[in-house]
Design a protein around this motif. Sequence first.
Motif, PDB file in Angstrom:
ATOM      1  N   UNK A 136     -20.576 -24.193   6.222  1.00  0.00           N
ATOM      2  CA  UNK A 136     -20.896 -25.621   6.229  1.00  0.00           C
ATOM      3  C   UNK A 136     -22.279 -25.928   6.787  1.00  0.00           C
ATOM      4  N   UNK A 137     -22.900 -24.936   7.402  1.00  0.00           N
ATOM      5  CA  UNK A 137     -24.198 -25.172   8.042  1.00  0.00           C
ATOM      6  C   UNK A 137     -25.008 -23.889   8.029  1.00  0.00           C
ATOM      7  N   UNK A 138     -26.300 -24.019   7.763  1.00  0.00           N
ATOM      8  CA  UNK A 138     -27.197 -22.866   7.784  1.00  0.00           C
ATOM      9  C   UNK A 138     -28.353 -23.141   8.748  1.00  0.00           C
TER      10      UNK A 138
ATOM     11  N   UNK B 237     -16.921 -27.162  23.518  1.00  0.00           N
ATOM     12  CA  UNK B 237     -15.971 -28.021  22.811  1.00  0.00           C
ATOM     13  C   UNK B 237     -16.350 -29.487  22.994  1.00  0.00           C
ATOM     14  N   UNK B 238     -16.709 -29.853  24.212  1.00  0.00           N
ATOM     15  CA  UNK B 238     -17.127 -31.233  24.483  1.00  0.00           C
ATOM     16  C   UNK B 238     -18.382 -31.575  23.673  1.00  0.00           C
ATOM     17  N   UNK B 239     -19.320 -30.635  23.598  1.00  0.00           N
ATOM     18  CA  UNK B 239     -20.559 -30.867  22.856  1.00  0.00           C
ATOM     19  C   UNK B 239     -20.287 -31.079  21.375  1.00  0.00           C
ATOM     20  N   UNK B 240     -19.363 -30.304  20.821  1.00  0.00           N
ATOM     21  CA  UNK B 240     -19.008 -30.476  19.412  1.00  0.00           C
ATOM     22  C   UNK B 240     -18.561 -31.904  19.128  1.00  0.00           C
ATOM     23  N   UNK B 241     -17.738 -32.436  20.010  1.00  0.00           N
ATOM     24  CA  UNK B 241     -17.213 -33.786  19.795  1.00  0.00           C
ATOM     25  C   UNK B 241     -18.259 -34.864  20.078  1.00  0.00           C
ATOM     26  N   UNK B 242     -19.000 -34.720  21.166  1.00  0.00           N
ATOM     27  CA  UNK B 242     -19.965 -35.763  21.526  1.00  0.00           C
ATOM     28  C   UNK B 242     -21.132 -35.820  20.543  1.00  0.00           C
ATOM     29  N   UNK B 243     -21.489 -34.665  19.967  1.00  0.00           N
ATOM     30  CA  UNK B 243     -22.602 -34.618  19.011  1.00  0.00           C
ATOM     31  C   UNK B 243     -22.130 -34.721  17.571  1.00  0.00           C
ATOM     32  N   UNK B 244     -20.805 -34.777  17.384  1.00  0.00           N
ATOM     33  CA  UNK B 244     -20.231 -34.847  16.037  1.00  0.00           C
ATOM     34  C   UNK B 244     -20.800 -33.729  15.155  1.00  0.00           C
ATOM     35  N   UNK B 245     -20.789 -32.517  15.690  1.00  0.00           N
ATOM     36  CA  UNK B 245     -21.393 -31.371  15.012  1.00  0.00           C
ATOM     37  C   UNK B 245     -20.325 -30.445  14.439  1.00  0.00           C
ATOM     38  N   UNK B 246     -20.661 -29.797  13.325  1.00  0.00           N
ATOM     39  CA  UNK B 246     -19.783 -28.797  12.726  1.00  0.00           C
ATOM     40  C   UNK B 246     -20.058 -27.407  13.299  1.00  0.00           C
ATOM     41  N   UNK B 247     -21.272 -27.220  13.770  1.00  0.00           N
ATOM     42  CA  UNK B 247     -21.714 -25.915  14.263  1.00  0.00           C
ATOM     43  C   UNK B 247     -22.704 -26.117  15.403  1.00  0.00           C
TER      44      UNK B 247
ATOM     45  N   UNK C 165     -35.962 -31.214   4.038  1.00  0.00           N
ATOM     46  CA  UNK C 165     -34.647 -31.839   4.198  1.00  0.00           C
ATOM     47  C   UNK C 165     -33.919 -31.391   5.458  1.00  0.00           C
ATOM     48  N   UNK C 166     -34.451 -30.409   6.176  1.00  0.00           N
ATOM     49  CA  UNK C 166     -33.749 -29.890   7.348  1.00  0.00           C
ATOM     50  C   UNK C 166     -33.617 -30.961   8.421  1.00  0.00           C
ATOM     51  N   UNK C 167     -32.529 -30.872   9.175  1.00  0.00           N
ATOM     52  CA  UNK C 167     -32.281 -31.801  10.258  1.00  0.00           C
ATOM     53  C   UNK C 167     -32.504 -31.148  11.608  1.00  0.00           C
ATOM     54  N   UNK C 168     -32.339 -31.943  12.647  1.00  0.00           N
ATOM     55  CA  UNK C 168     -32.487 -31.441  14.025  1.00  0.00           C
ATOM     56  C   UNK C 168     -31.144 -30.870  14.466  1.00  0.00           C
ATOM     57  N   UNK C 169     -31.089 -29.597  14.817  1.00  0.00           N
ATOM     58  CA  UNK C 169     -29.810 -28.977  15.160  1.00  0.00           C
ATOM     59  C   UNK C 169     -29.358 -29.317  16.563  1.00  0.00           C
ATOM     60  N   UNK C 170     -28.094 -29.022  16.835  1.00  0.00           N
ATOM     61  CA  UNK C 170     -27.559 -29.140  18.190  1.00  0.00           C
ATOM     62  C   UNK C 170     -27.633 -27.749  18.815  1.00  0.00           C
TER      63      UNK C 170
END
Length: 222
Positions: A179-181, A103-113, A86-91
């Motif tokens: 929220x993320x491991x 900060x820009x990467x968080x928004x452009x990738x819609x990432x929590x971590x 079930x693991x996904x591809x991380x940023x």
Amino acid sequence: MEASTIQLSTRQLELLELVKKHAPVTGEQLAEYLGVSRPTLRSDLSLLVMLGLLDAKPKVGYFLGNAYRSVNEPIERLGALKVREVQGVPVNVPDSLSVHDAVITLFTENADTLLVVNERKRFAGIVTPKDLLKITLGNPSSAAVPVSMVMTRYPNVVTLTPEDSVMDAIRKMSHHQVDCLPVIVPCGEQAEPEVAGWVSKSNIIRLIADIATVGKLEEPEL
């Protein structure tokens, strides 16, 4: 109200798993297993009893109810799933990346971590929005600071391995309130681990919702 139409929460699924292992078990014991107070579990236990998933006897404790059999198979399937399934591809970002670009990467990738890697592409730590907020507030020169200065460093990060169970991931997220491991592959005692992926709370919730509502496991959208 039928159990198959209810979206069971992470804690309710954990309660079912604990009762299955330890029945009969008291509410106080369940609270101790989960590290919460007895009143915190009252509504969850009441719902599970009302759905017939749990039964309770005074001075005895909780045990599996008659309705549990109808949902037992999907819950067993959840318990049998491995993180690697079930693991996904991380940023991933380099440890030299600036706070501004993070900060820009968080928004452009819609990432929590953001998972931080060193120059050898090995896991170095994580950066969360809270980490970035702490350093940027009232600090106009913080934008140029590298994320290596603000990240939580490995091994002070809660992690998973691909062979851990999904239930292990749920327990760790619940216990550590994250929220993320990151999913890592150890490379020996002295070497930094490799990044294999990540498991996020939103993906776990979607997975549980699929199982609880339709009684079957669908391919998770990671």
